[in-house]
Design a protein around this motif. Structure first.
Motif, mmCIF file in Angstrom:
data_model
loop_
_atom_site.group_PDB
_atom_site.id
_atom_site.type_symbol
_atom_site.label_atom_id
_atom_site.label_comp_id
_atom_site.label_asym_id
_atom_site.label_seq_id
_atom_site.Cartn_x
_atom_site.Cartn_y
_atom_site.Cartn_z
ATOM 1 N N ALA A 62 0.826 -1.206 0.000
ATOM 2 C CA ALA A 62 0.000 0.000 0.000
ATOM 3 C C ALA A 62 0.859 1.255 0.000
ATOM 4 C CB ALA A 62 -0.936 -0.004 1.210
ATOM 5 N N LEU A 63 1.977 1.232 0.699
ATOM 6 C CA LEU A 63 2.880 2.379 0.719
ATOM 7 C C LEU A 63 3.455 2.654 -0.670
ATOM 8 C CD1 LEU A 63 4.382 4.527 2.416
ATOM 9 C CD2 LEU A 63 6.170 2.817 2.767
ATOM 10 N N ILE A 64 3.849 1.601 -1.362
ATOM 11 C CA ILE A 64 4.382 1.763 -2.720
ATOM 12 C C ILE A 64 3.308 2.300 -3.654
ATOM 13 C CG2 ILE A 64 5.263 0.483 -4.719
ATOM 14 C CD1 ILE A 64 6.724 -1.339 -2.663
ATOM 15 N N VAL A 65 2.100 1.760 -3.550
ATOM 16 C CA VAL A 65 0.997 2.228 -4.401
ATOM 17 C C VAL A 65 0.679 3.692 -4.099
ATOM 18 C CG1 VAL A 65 -1.464 1.943 -4.895
ATOM 19 C CG2 VAL A 65 0.024 -0.057 -4.772
ATOM 20 N N GLU A 66 0.676 4.058 -2.823
ATOM 21 C CA GLU A 66 0.397 5.453 -2.454
ATOM 22 C C GLU A 66 1.464 6.394 -2.995
ATOM 23 O OE1 GLU A 66 -1.189 6.792 1.368
ATOM 24 O OE2 GLU A 66 -1.174 4.661 1.901
ATOM 25 N N ILE A 67 2.721 6.021 -2.906
ATOM 26 C CA ILE A 67 3.791 6.872 -3.421
ATOM 27 C C ILE A 67 3.643 7.057 -4.925
ATOM 28 C CG2 ILE A 67 6.291 6.960 -3.831
ATOM 29 C CD1 ILE A 67 6.631 5.706 -1.040
ATOM 30 N N VAL A 68 3.322 5.981 -5.634
ATOM 31 C CA VAL A 68 3.128 6.080 -7.084
ATOM 32 C C VAL A 68 1.929 6.960 -7.406
ATOM 33 C CG1 VAL A 68 2.502 4.748 -9.144
ATOM 34 C CG2 VAL A 68 4.289 3.908 -7.613
ATOM 35 N N LEU A 69 0.821 6.765 -6.691
ATOM 36 C CA LEU A 69 -0.367 7.578 -6.948
ATOM 37 C C LEU A 69 -0.131 9.055 -6.645
ATOM 38 C CD1 LEU A 69 -3.314 5.346 -5.685
ATOM 39 C CD2 LEU A 69 -2.706 5.913 -8.032
ATOM 40 N N TYR A 70 0.541 9.341 -5.547
ATOM 41 C CA TYR A 70 0.825 10.735 -5.210
ATOM 42 C C TYR A 70 1.788 11.350 -6.225
ATOM 43 C CZ TYR A 70 -1.315 9.937 -0.627
ATOM 44 O OH TYR A 70 -2.186 9.652 0.373
ATOM 45 N N GLY A 71 2.737 10.555 -6.718
ATOM 46 C CA GLY A 71 3.651 11.048 -7.731
ATOM 47 C C GLY A 71 2.942 11.360 -9.043
ATOM 48 N N ILE A 72 2.025 10.480 -9.447
ATOM 49 C CA ILE A 72 1.249 10.724 -10.664
ATOM 50 C C ILE A 72 0.374 11.963 -10.500
ATOM 51 C CG2 ILE A 72 -0.614 9.796 -12.100
ATOM 52 C CD1 ILE A 72 0.626 7.022 -11.654
ATOM 53 N N ALA A 73 -0.248 12.094 -9.331
ATOM 54 C CA ALA A 73 -1.094 13.264 -9.078
ATOM 55 C C ALA A 73 -0.270 14.548 -9.092
ATOM 56 C CB ALA A 73 -1.821 13.118 -7.752
ATOM 57 N N ALA A 74 0.931 14.504 -8.543
ATOM 58 C CA ALA A 74 1.782 15.692 -8.536
ATOM 59 C C ALA A 74 2.222 16.056 -9.940
ATOM 60 C CB ALA A 74 3.002 15.438 -7.641
ATOM 61 N N LEU A 75 2.568 15.061 -10.746
ATOM 62 C CA LEU A 75 2.955 15.329 -12.127
ATOM 63 C C LEU A 75 1.777 15.886 -12.942
ATOM 64 C CD1 LEU A 75 5.243 12.294 -13.008
ATOM 65 C CD2 LEU A 75 5.919 14.671 -12.637
ATOM 66 N N ALA A 76 0.597 15.362 -12.697
ATOM 67 C CA ALA A 76 -0.585 15.861 -13.397
ATOM 68 C C ALA A 76 -0.920 17.288 -12.979
ATOM 69 C CB ALA A 76 -1.771 14.941 -13.142
ATOM 70 N N PHE A 77 -0.692 17.582 -11.719
ATOM 71 C CA PHE A 77 -0.970 18.924 -11.210
ATOM 72 C C PHE A 77 0.020 19.944 -11.764
ATOM 73 C CE2 PHE A 77 -0.536 22.226 -7.910
ATOM 74 C CZ PHE A 77 -1.833 22.698 -7.905
ATOM 75 N N LEU A 78 1.270 19.543 -11.897
ATOM 76 C CA LEU A 78 2.296 20.455 -12.393
ATOM 77 C C LEU A 78 2.265 20.644 -13.906
ATOM 78 C CD1 LEU A 78 5.348 19.324 -10.230
ATOM 79 C CD2 LEU A 78 3.963 21.387 -9.956
#
Length: 79
Positions: A62-78
């Motif tokens: 779950a930690l790995i999935v969360e890091i990936v999801l937060y990274g994708i969300a940050a890239l999409a936001f930027l």
């Protein structure tokens, strides 16, 4: 006969399962991930270890999935 239970291991496993369903919610997912990882880790030092090991592995996944999801969300936001 007295049955042995590992309360911390079971709590970590249950929190890890709940976390898998709620990890897409940023605040709740991060808190549940931390708590499930913490409870499962301390549950590893008590017998029986089955639920503690399962909870620890699920927490890491779950930690790995969360890091990936937060990274994708940050890239999409930027972008």
């Amino acid at each position: 006969m007295e049955q042995k239970t590992n309360g911390l291991g079971v709590a970590g496993f249950v929190l890890a399962l709940i976390n898998l369903f709620l990890l897409w919610i940023p605040g709740i997912g991060a808190i549940l991930c931390f708590l499930s990882l913490l409870f499962s880790f301390f549950g590893l030092f008590k017998a029986p270890r089955g639920f503690a090991i399962a909870g620890f592995v699920l927490s890491i996944v779950a930690l790995i999935v969360e890091i990936v999801l937060y990274g994708i969300a940050a890239l999409a936001f930027l972008a």
